[in-house]
Design a protein around this motif. Sequence first.
Motif, mmCIF file in Angstrom:
data_model
loop_
_atom_site.group_PDB
_atom_site.id
_atom_site.type_symbol
_atom_site.label_atom_id
_atom_site.label_comp_id
_atom_site.label_asym_id
_atom_site.label_seq_id
_atom_site.Cartn_x
_atom_site.Cartn_y
_atom_site.Cartn_z
ATOM 1 N N MET A 151 3.954 -26.545 35.366
ATOM 2 C CA MET A 151 4.232 -27.969 35.474
ATOM 3 C C MET A 151 5.500 -28.182 36.298
ATOM 4 O O MET A 151 6.521 -27.551 36.056
ATOM 5 N N VAL A 152 5.446 -29.070 37.279
ATOM 6 C CA VAL A 152 6.591 -29.396 38.108
ATOM 7 C C VAL A 152 7.267 -30.631 37.533
ATOM 8 O O VAL A 152 6.649 -31.693 37.409
ATOM 9 N N ASN A 153 8.525 -30.494 37.141
ATOM 10 C CA ASN A 153 9.275 -31.627 36.625
ATOM 11 C C ASN A 153 9.826 -32.434 37.787
ATOM 12 O O ASN A 153 10.449 -31.889 38.700
ATOM 13 N N ARG A 154 9.612 -33.750 37.724
ATOM 14 C CA ARG A 154 10.113 -34.631 38.775
ATOM 15 C C ARG A 154 10.987 -35.697 38.130
ATOM 16 O O ARG A 154 10.595 -36.314 37.141
ATOM 17 N N ASP A 155 12.151 -35.928 38.721
ATOM 18 C CA ASP A 155 13.065 -36.942 38.223
ATOM 19 C C ASP A 155 13.248 -38.016 39.283
ATOM 20 O O ASP A 155 13.322 -37.715 40.480
ATOM 21 N N ARG A 156 13.372 -39.269 38.805
ATOM 22 C CA ARG A 156 13.549 -40.390 39.731
ATOM 23 C C ARG A 156 14.587 -41.346 39.164
ATOM 24 O O ARG A 156 14.745 -41.460 37.948
ATOM 25 N N LEU A 157 15.250 -42.048 40.062
ATOM 26 C CA LEU A 157 16.229 -43.063 39.701
ATOM 27 C C LEU A 157 15.824 -44.371 40.346
ATOM 28 O O LEU A 157 15.602 -44.427 41.564
ATOM 29 N N VAL A 158 15.700 -45.424 39.524
ATOM 30 C CA VAL A 158 15.347 -46.751 40.025
ATOM 31 C C VAL A 158 16.624 -47.586 40.091
ATOM 32 O O VAL A 158 17.271 -47.829 39.071
ATOM 33 N N GLU A 182 5.703 -48.401 43.816
ATOM 34 C CA GLU A 182 5.193 -47.913 42.538
ATOM 35 C C GLU A 182 5.214 -46.384 42.524
ATOM 36 O O GLU A 182 5.227 -45.730 43.571
ATOM 37 N N GLU A 183 5.230 -45.827 41.309
ATOM 38 C CA GLU A 183 5.244 -44.387 41.103
ATOM 39 C C GLU A 183 4.364 -44.053 39.901
ATOM 40 O O GLU A 183 4.340 -44.798 38.913
ATOM 41 N N LEU A 184 3.655 -42.941 39.988
ATOM 42 C CA LEU A 184 2.851 -42.452 38.874
ATOM 43 C C LEU A 184 3.650 -41.376 38.147
ATOM 44 O O LEU A 184 4.056 -40.380 38.751
ATOM 45 N N LEU A 185 3.856 -41.569 36.849
ATOM 46 C CA LEU A 185 4.568 -40.597 36.027
ATOM 47 C C LEU A 185 3.568 -39.772 35.236
ATOM 48 O O LEU A 185 2.605 -40.308 34.686
ATOM 49 N N THR A 186 3.824 -38.471 35.164
ATOM 50 C CA THR A 186 2.987 -37.545 34.402
ATOM 51 C C THR A 186 3.888 -36.734 33.469
ATOM 52 O O THR A 186 5.117 -36.761 33.598
ATOM 53 N N PRO A 187 3.317 -35.992 32.510
ATOM 54 C CA PRO A 187 4.143 -35.253 31.555
ATOM 55 C C PRO A 187 5.176 -34.356 32.241
ATOM 56 O O PRO A 187 4.866 -33.634 33.183
ATOM 57 N N GLY A 188 6.407 -34.434 31.739
ATOM 58 C CA GLY A 188 7.522 -33.685 32.324
ATOM 59 C C GLY A 188 8.377 -34.507 33.260
ATOM 60 O O GLY A 188 9.505 -34.118 33.572
ATOM 61 N N ASP A 189 7.871 -35.658 33.721
ATOM 62 C CA ASP A 189 8.646 -36.513 34.615
ATOM 63 C C ASP A 189 9.670 -37.316 33.823
ATOM 64 O O ASP A 189 9.424 -37.723 32.678
ATOM 65 N N ILE A 190 10.817 -37.565 34.455
ATOM 66 C CA ILE A 190 11.852 -38.411 33.878
ATOM 67 C C ILE A 190 12.168 -39.527 34.868
ATOM 68 O O ILE A 190 12.399 -39.272 36.056
ATOM 69 N N LEU A 191 12.164 -40.758 34.358
ATOM 70 C CA LEU A 191 12.475 -41.937 35.165
ATOM 71 C C LEU A 191 13.742 -42.567 34.601
ATOM 72 O O LEU A 191 13.793 -42.918 33.421
ATOM 73 N N CYS A 192 14.771 -42.706 35.445
ATOM 74 C CA CYS A 192 16.023 -43.347 35.041
ATOM 75 C C CYS A 192 16.074 -44.750 35.644
ATOM 76 O O CYS A 192 15.718 -44.945 36.801
ATOM 77 N N LEU A 193 16.548 -45.686 34.839
ATOM 78 C CA LEU A 193 16.572 -47.089 35.247
ATOM 79 C C LEU A 193 17.987 -47.636 35.184
ATOM 80 O O LEU A 193 18.664 -47.504 34.156
ATOM 81 N N MET A 194 18.412 -48.276 36.251
ATOM 82 C CA MET A 194 19.671 -49.006 36.232
ATOM 83 C C MET A 194 19.476 -50.318 35.459
ATOM 84 O O MET A 194 18.337 -50.783 35.283
ATOM 85 N N PRO A 195 20.565 -50.954 34.999
ATOM 86 C CA PRO A 195 20.424 -52.115 34.110
ATOM 87 C C PRO A 195 19.595 -53.266 34.665
ATOM 88 O O PRO A 195 18.903 -53.943 33.914
#
Length: 203
Positions: A1-8, A149-162
Amino acid sequence: MVNRDRLVMDDGQCVEVEAVESDRQWVRPYRLYRFLTDLEDLLIGVEDNPTRLHLIRPLVRQLLNSSEWLHYNFLPPDTATGWSVLMLYNEPEFPITIQTVVWSPDRVSPIHNHGTWGVVAMLSGQEKNTFWRRSPTADHPDRIEWVGEELLTPGDILCLMPDAIHQVEAIGTEPTISFNLYGETDFQRRFEFDRDRHTAKNF
């Protein structure tokens, strides 16, 4: 599984960031109370939200890798609303909320922001996040426009600014389950948006 992280970002731009693992070695399991202690120390020492989120991500991944019980600690989605929230941690005077959130297939959330920083880690299922930004006009000060838009799958982390605005949709035939962590909410900055009527209301 490839972990992917994103920041919005606050303007709805979703950028991929390096998926960082914790460099600390634990003889014992990395339990929730240790995570909370590390999180408190981090929040006291760092006030910049992007830096906070950068440092929080490996702690979240370490917790999820060490605490299998979190993957199974959730409520079935409500048959009427199509979603459920199980509160795992919410202590008065400590600005942290931890939940597991479940969405039934094909359910779509309102368009909203959180009024605080947030971290969403996918445990199972697929979740499409659609991002928006404010685009006010003289007639419609609460108008928003689509960004991506982005598709999130298991192992992904999405960070959100306020002020990041997003919408969640469960994709596929199975419910989605996520581990959600939020800072202290400023309820005057937390909104639900109606893209057709160009309105926003506090919630």
